[in-house]
Design a protein around this motif. Structure first.
Motif, mmCIF file in Angstrom:
data_model
loop_
_atom_site.group_PDB
_atom_site.id
_atom_site.type_symbol
_atom_site.label_atom_id
_atom_site.label_comp_id
_atom_site.label_asym_id
_atom_site.label_seq_id
_atom_site.Cartn_x
_atom_site.Cartn_y
_atom_site.Cartn_z
ATOM 1 N N PRO A 160 8.715 26.403 -5.581
ATOM 2 C CA PRO A 160 9.643 26.762 -6.664
ATOM 3 C C PRO A 160 8.996 27.498 -7.834
ATOM 4 C CG PRO A 160 9.967 24.480 -5.972
ATOM 5 C CD PRO A 160 8.723 24.954 -5.306
ATOM 6 N N TYR A 161 7.669 27.461 -7.931
ATOM 7 C CA TYR A 161 6.998 28.089 -9.068
ATOM 8 C C TYR A 161 6.667 29.560 -8.796
ATOM 9 C CZ TYR A 161 6.805 23.241 -10.401
ATOM 10 O OH TYR A 161 7.161 21.945 -10.710
ATOM 11 N N THR A 247 -3.471 27.210 -11.354
ATOM 12 C CA THR A 247 -2.072 26.924 -11.671
ATOM 13 C C THR A 247 -1.489 25.830 -10.786
ATOM 14 O OG1 THR A 247 -1.763 29.201 -12.415
ATOM 15 C CG2 THR A 247 0.215 27.945 -11.894
ATOM 16 N N GLN A 248 -1.813 25.850 -9.490
ATOM 17 C CA GLN A 248 -1.262 24.854 -8.574
ATOM 18 C C GLN A 248 -1.549 23.435 -9.042
ATOM 19 O OE1 GLN A 248 -2.942 24.907 -4.613
ATOM 20 N NE2 GLN A 248 -2.033 22.936 -4.090
ATOM 21 N N ASP A 275 -13.896 23.594 -10.738
ATOM 22 C CA ASP A 275 -13.940 24.800 -11.556
ATOM 23 C C ASP A 275 -12.790 25.703 -11.118
ATOM 24 O OD1 ASP A 275 -14.775 26.581 -13.437
ATOM 25 O OD2 ASP A 275 -16.735 26.986 -12.547
ATOM 26 N N GLY A 276 -12.539 26.734 -11.891
ATOM 27 C CA GLY A 276 -11.465 27.641 -11.533
ATOM 28 C C GLY A 276 -11.066 28.535 -12.682
ATOM 29 N N PRO A 277 -10.095 29.410 -12.461
ATOM 30 C CA PRO A 277 -9.756 30.443 -13.444
ATOM 31 C C PRO A 277 -9.163 29.912 -14.748
ATOM 32 C CG PRO A 277 -8.193 30.437 -11.623
ATOM 33 C CD PRO A 277 -9.315 29.541 -11.220
ATOM 34 N N LEU A 278 -8.661 28.678 -14.760
ATOM 35 C CA LEU A 278 -8.058 28.143 -15.988
ATOM 36 C C LEU A 278 -9.014 27.222 -16.769
ATOM 37 C CD1 LEU A 278 -4.394 27.328 -14.843
ATOM 38 C CD2 LEU A 278 -5.303 29.404 -15.898
ATOM 39 N N ALA A 279 -10.287 27.216 -16.417
ATOM 40 C CA ALA A 279 -11.232 26.309 -17.075
ATOM 41 C C ALA A 279 -11.309 26.561 -18.577
ATOM 42 C CB ALA A 279 -12.612 26.433 -16.435
ATOM 43 N N ASP A 280 -11.364 27.818 -18.981
ATOM 44 C CA ASP A 280 -11.447 28.111 -20.419
ATOM 45 C C ASP A 280 -10.165 27.705 -21.143
ATOM 46 O OD1 ASP A 280 -14.005 29.072 -20.230
ATOM 47 O OD2 ASP A 280 -13.409 31.169 -20.008
ATOM 48 N N VAL A 313 -6.212 10.874 -10.744
ATOM 49 C CA VAL A 313 -4.922 11.501 -11.043
ATOM 50 C C VAL A 313 -4.867 12.891 -10.417
ATOM 51 C CG1 VAL A 313 -3.384 12.320 -12.870
ATOM 52 C CG2 VAL A 313 -4.750 10.252 -13.239
ATOM 53 N N ILE A 314 -3.729 13.219 -9.799
ATOM 54 C CA ILE A 314 -3.461 14.623 -9.480
ATOM 55 C C ILE A 314 -2.136 14.998 -10.142
ATOM 56 C CG2 ILE A 314 -4.745 14.629 -7.310
ATOM 57 C CD1 ILE A 314 -2.026 14.754 -5.867
ATOM 58 N N THR A 315 -2.143 16.140 -10.800
ATOM 59 C CA THR A 315 -0.957 16.628 -11.497
ATOM 60 C C THR A 315 -0.391 17.872 -10.809
ATOM 61 O OG1 THR A 315 -2.462 17.825 -12.979
ATOM 62 C CG2 THR A 315 -1.623 15.705 -13.745
ATOM 63 N N SER A 316 -0.675 18.027 -9.523
ATOM 64 C CA SER A 316 -0.317 19.248 -8.804
ATOM 65 C C SER A 316 1.185 19.522 -8.849
ATOM 66 C CB SER A 316 -0.749 19.141 -7.343
ATOM 67 O OG SER A 316 -2.154 19.039 -7.234
#
Length: 425
Positions: A160-161, A247-248, A275-280, A313-316
């Motif tokens: 849906p996203y 994002t996922q 790690d990943g693209p949203l770390a900052d 915790v997973i917030t996926s």
């Protein structure tokens, strides 16, 4: 031992009988003349990105097959941290030039390269994974008239996203190629159900095979050594997650959850392993909300470090099953997880953890707070989760099920199959 390929009409009461067991040798193997080398079954796994959850599952399936029976290859997008371990395990690997995880005009060239590979090596089985890998791999296998084609749903390729046009395209590609596989596998019951409901697989053609993890490398309970590596005193509650910071996984939701938890439990510490693209962005939001969240970066020992947490915790926003979640439960960690896709098959509310709706940091904070306030119940959830995972998610069980799938489609005996159990699609 009895084997399971049916011989029609040869059993009692008209039921098919199993293939007879192999008699014992009458002389030591070393005393016999050399036996001819029998041909092996050549299997090609086609996967989009050979890393993380689906990649780890595929690697375990590839390296766990009987090398006397199978010759296994993996082809996919270049790059990723699993190619070297695959080569070290003796698996043939092909990083296909031009192969990307997004749809591009170059996909026609990638399809041509897959067709050339399949025709050259004459694979008996092509086993596809993921969206692009499944689409291109199944078409290439059909063009080459590959005898057996299997596709695994590690999760759905659309959610849906996504934008509506992109979601429509991916759903359409999955539906177009559903007739190009002889059998479908899914990593969880709800993933199988979604595949049938969305028209991605015909009813009755999806088999659930749990996605295995390396259980022998995961502590069976809380690990003080892992906690020491994470640098948080034992008396201080530690909440954490493991996964790619993208994002996922909704890492910003994890930070907002952490800020909400600190209101009622101000001494709580938080860690994100990965790690990943949203770390900052995670660091900036944590500073804005005045909550300290430690980012460890990519860790090869993440499956062991998770045993140092008090709550996992997973917030996926979407998740096929969650490899890190499976590893956390294997180490008896109480879990809070979003109720998406196959996750509720693993985390059952009040039994092996707590479920929350996605994109609801306040709800996740309340669930974590409940576990912190009820340590006895939290510990029992962790123990029940560990028993469930360790009984079901061993690599040997997964590889045995995949082997049985291949054998059944090829008409070969299936070890351990009961008398009268027929094989085939």
């Amino acid at each position: 031992m009895l084997y399971g390929t049916a011989v029609p009409g040869s059993g009692r009461d008209g039921r098919p009988a199993a293939w007879p067991a192999t008699p014992p040798p009458v002389a030591p193997v070393g005393a016999l003349p050399p036996a001819p080398v029998l041909p092996r079954i050549k299997v090609l796994h086609v996967i989009t990105r050979f890393w993380a959850g689906a990649g780890g599952n595929t690697l375990l399936a590839a390296e766990g097959m009987d090398p006397d029976r199978y010759e296994v290859w993996v082809a996919g997008v270049p790059g990723g941290d699993l190619w070297e371990p695959a080569r070290a395990a003796g698996i043939h690997t092909v990083e296909v030039p031009g192969f990307r995880h997004t749809l591009t005009p170059a996909d026609l060239v990638v399809l041509w390269r897959l067709v050339r590979l399949i025709r050259r090596e004459r694979f008996t089985v092509v086993h596809t994974h993921s969206a692009k890998g499944g689409f291109l791999g199944r078409i290439a296998a059909r063009l080459c008239r590959t005898p057996v084609v299997v596709h695994t749903f590690h999760g759905l390729s659309f959610h849906p996203y996504m934008s509506r046009p992109r979601r429509t395209v991916y759903r359409g590609l999955e539906r177009v190629t559903r007739r190009l596989a002889h059998r479908f596998l899914a990593v969880a019951p709800r993933v199988a159900q979604e595949a049938v409901e969305q028209g991605l697989a015909p009813p009755g053609r999806v088999e659930v095979i749990p996605s295995a993890v390396q259980l022998e490398e995961i502590p069976e309970g809380f690990d003080p050594a892992a906690r020491a590596v994470l640098g948080v005193p034992r008396e201080r509650p530690l909440i954490g997650t493991v996964g790619r910071i993208d994002t996922q996984k909704d890492p910003l939701g994890f930070v907002r959850m952490a800020a909400a938890i600190r209101v009622e439990h101000p001494d709580t510490a938080f860690v994100m392993i990965g790690d990943g693209p949203l770390a900052d962005e995670v660091r900036r939001l944590a500073a804005d909300l005045d909550v300290e969240v430690t980012l460890t970066g990519q860790r090869p020992d993440a499956d062991r470090l998770v045993a140092g947490l008090d709550v996992f915790v997973i917030t996926s926003l979407y998740e096929g099953l969650g490899r890190a979640l499976t590893e956390a439960l294997a180490s008896a960690r109480p879990a809070v997880a979003t109720a998406v896709n196959g996750v509720p098959d693993l985390v059952e509310h009040g039994a092996t953890g707590l479920l929350v709706v996605p994109a609801d940091p306040e709800g996740a904070a309340r669930a974590v707070g409940w576990l912190l306030d009820h340590p006895r119940e939290a510990a029992e959830m962790g123990r029940q989760g560990a028993r469930r995972v360790r009984a079901t998610f061993a690599p040997e069980a997964m590889c045995g099920a995949v082997d049985a799938c291949y054998r059944g489609l090829l008409g070969l005996p299936v070890p351990g199959r009961d008398l009268g159990a027929a094989s085939g699609p």
